[in-house]
Design an enzyme around this catalytic site. Structure first.
Site, PDB file in Angstrom:
ATOM      1  N   ALA A 272       0.575  -0.919  -0.104  1.00 43.80           N
ATOM      2  CA  ALA A 272      -0.358   0.082  -0.187  1.00 43.80           C
ATOM      3  C   ALA A 272       1.050   0.942  -0.279  1.00 43.80           C
ATOM      4  CB  ALA A 272      -0.766   0.005   1.476  1.00 43.80           C
ATOM      5  N   ASN A 273       0.186   2.277   0.244  1.00 41.13           N
ATOM      6  CA  ASN A 273       1.342   3.978   0.409  1.00 41.13           C
ATOM      7  C   ASN A 273       0.346   4.509   1.168  1.00 41.13           C
ATOM      8  OD1 ASN A 273      -0.524   5.290  -1.465  1.00 41.13           O
ATOM      9  ND2 ASN A 273      -0.755   3.400  -2.590  1.00 41.13           N
ATOM     10  N   ARG A 274       0.743   5.706   1.392  1.00 42.57           N
ATOM     11  CA  ARG A 274       0.512   6.533   2.551  1.00 42.57           C
ATOM     12  C   ARG A 274      -0.984   7.472   1.943  1.00 42.57           C
ATOM     13  NH1 ARG A 274       4.476   6.238   6.621  1.00 42.57           N
ATOM     14  NH2 ARG A 274       6.175   5.735   5.642  1.00 42.57           N
ATOM     15  N   ALA A 338      -4.003   7.256  -5.252  1.00 42.28           N
ATOM     16  CA  ALA A 338      -3.059   6.818  -5.177  1.00 42.28           C
ATOM     17  C   ALA A 338      -2.720   5.435  -5.537  1.00 42.28           C
ATOM     18  CB  ALA A 338      -1.527   7.532  -3.783  1.00 42.28           C
TER      19      ALA A 338
END
Ligand code: CTP
Length: 465
Positions: A272-274, A338
């Site tokens: 995943a990402n932030r 994102a």
């Protein structure tokens, strides 16, 4: 007329009168005369003002798009300008309901404000009539916006901290409507680090500001930034804030992607990402407020789903692409998600265990590029396709290259280096890259970026440059 001497009053009242007279530097008799004069003037005004709870009449009662604002008057010398503000707002066709703090009532009387608003102001959080009749929660919601003028340093500090110990602060905490602040204070108070910190926090929370302006202060020989904006300026800012909801995107369909995607490694782990989803969600909400029919395709996020939006929740990039294609046709598409660039080639059906024979090898394959896929469609391509470019270096060059490579119409480029605090934070600095050039927007809250983008989209969709 009946005659009455101060001596005939009960002790408690006499004590309060003496204290009040001392505070104003007057004799007790003069204080009583002042009170009686002000009561007589207010009585005339009161005759024109309906009871609390009665609907306010805007200056154009026949206007079907009549707008409502709740005006909170704080305690400062600029409070006298708020009386003119009520008139100016009503001239804009905005019906005004007034809340006054205790301190505001030291500067102007509720009856004068009530006469101008066409409705008696609200002053007390524990007023039983208010709580039975309207209630502070309904006061906070039964309006299209909240204006605070003058917004004192103290009121701003309470808002930034989320206090709710009087009617004004309780309403400000309870409202989910846009808030417009018109600060007014001494320049030293405005430039104090604590006030600047509170103002920055409020901006990040999506609160809008008008002023303060530079100029002479009420105190002699004092000048600087701290004067409340003029009533005409505040009324114009209020009108502008109410305008996006007046249907600038009415009748248009819009798709917004938001948040991260989660790409499974096994049943318990994922890539995943932030991304927090704050920016994409704010855009979807602003578009819906402007009258668009919005489908928000969102990855897993903590932010609440926006009002008036059709939300489709997905996990992976492939699910997001499928949901976006299902939502077509659309007039506008904004890709704020994102999206994870890669997923595992084979995600394991069972939890991957430690075998003691070294670490597992994760083979990755590239995910579909949702923005590029939609922008390059031969059929059902939205008229306006907008992407973001999250960069940590050479922001504009990378954004221009992305605009060309992905085939979209606009790119909103932003620097997401960790020191900017943009990923997960509440503010954003945008560079709008189009085929015609680059516009540099000032640092703004994510809500303000959303409003600016929707205003820009509305202009373009209506064929204006
Ligand atoms: N995007 C998308 N699908 C992907 C990757 C990105 O729709 N698989 C969209 C994003 O929503 C954003 C834009 O493409 O609007 C650019 O995303 P960004 O992460 O900045 O760029 P990438 O294409 O991932 O390129 P790179 O990672 O090389 O910077």
């Amino acid at each position: 007329m009946a005659s009455l001497t101060v001596r005939q009053l009960d002790e408690a009242l006499k004590k309060r009168l003496r204290l009040r007279a001392a505070r104003h530097g007057r004799s007790v008799e003069d204080e009583v005369r002042t009170i009686l004069r002000s009561a007589a003037a207010d009585e005339a005004a009161f005759a024109a003002a309906p009871e609390p709870g009665a609907p306010a009449e805007p200056s154009k009662p026949s206007d079907p798009a009549a707008k409502k604002a709740l005006l909170i008057i704080g305690g400062g010398i600029a409070a006298y300008k708020s009386l003119d503000l009520i008139r100016r707002l009503r001239e804009h066709g905005i019906a005004v309901r007034v809340v006054m703090t205790d301190a505001a009532q030291k500067f102007i009387t509720p009856l004068s404000a009530g006469a101008l608003a066409g409705e008696h102001p609200y002053t007390d959080l524990f007023d039983t009539k208010l709580e039975l009749d309207v209630g502070h929660i309904r006061l906070a919601r039964d309006t299209r916006m909240v204006i605070v003028a003058p917004a004192t340093a103290d009121l701003m500090a309470k808002m930034a901290q989320g206090h709710a110990d009087d009617l004004a602060s309780a309403v400000l905490l309870a409202t989910d409507r846009p808030i417009l602040l018109a600060p007014a204070m001494n320049p030293k108070m405005w430039s104090n680090k604590a006030t600047l910190r509170n103002a920055a926090q409020l901006r990040a929370d999506g609160v809008h500001f008008v002023g303060p302006n530079a100029g002479e202060m009420a105190e002699s020989n004092e000048a600087g930034v701290g004067r409340m904006a003029e009533p005409l300026e505040i009324a114009a800012a209020a009108e502008a804030l109410l305008t996006p909801s007046s249907g600038a995107l009415a009748g248009l369909r819009m798709i917004v992607t938001s948040g991260p995607t989660h790409e499974p490694i096994d049943p318990v782990r994922y890539i995943a990402n932030r991304s927090s989803g704050k920016q994409g969600h704010a855009i979807a909400e602003a578009a819906a407020a402007a009258g668009a029919n919005v489908t928000l395709v969102s990855g897993p996020v903590q932010v609440a789903p926006p009002h008036g939006v059709n939300v489709v929740q997905i996990e992976s990039a492939r699910d997001m692409l499928a949901a976006v294609e299902k939502a077509l046709p659309a007039d506008i598409a904004v890709f704020a998600a994102a999206v994870a660039d890669w997923r595992t080639a084979n995600n394991s059906k069972e939890k991957i265990k430690k075998t003691g024979k070294g670490t597992p090898e994760l083979a990755l394959v590239e995910n579909p590029d949702i923005l590029a896929t939609v922008a390059h469609r031969k059929s059902k391509r939205p008229r306006l396709v907008i992407g973001f470019a999250a960069e940590t270096e050479h922001v504009i060059e990378h954004a221009k290259a992305k605009l060309a490579r992905k085939g979209c119409d606009w790119i909103l480029a932003n620097d997401v280096s960790p020191e900017t605090g943009i990923m997960g934070g509440d503010s954003n600095t945008i560079h709008l890259v189009t085929k015609d050039g680059v516009e540099h927007w000032p640092p703004q809250s994510k809500n303000e970026v959303a409003t600016a983008l929707i205003t820009r989209i509305a202009r373009t969709m209506s064929g204006r440059p």
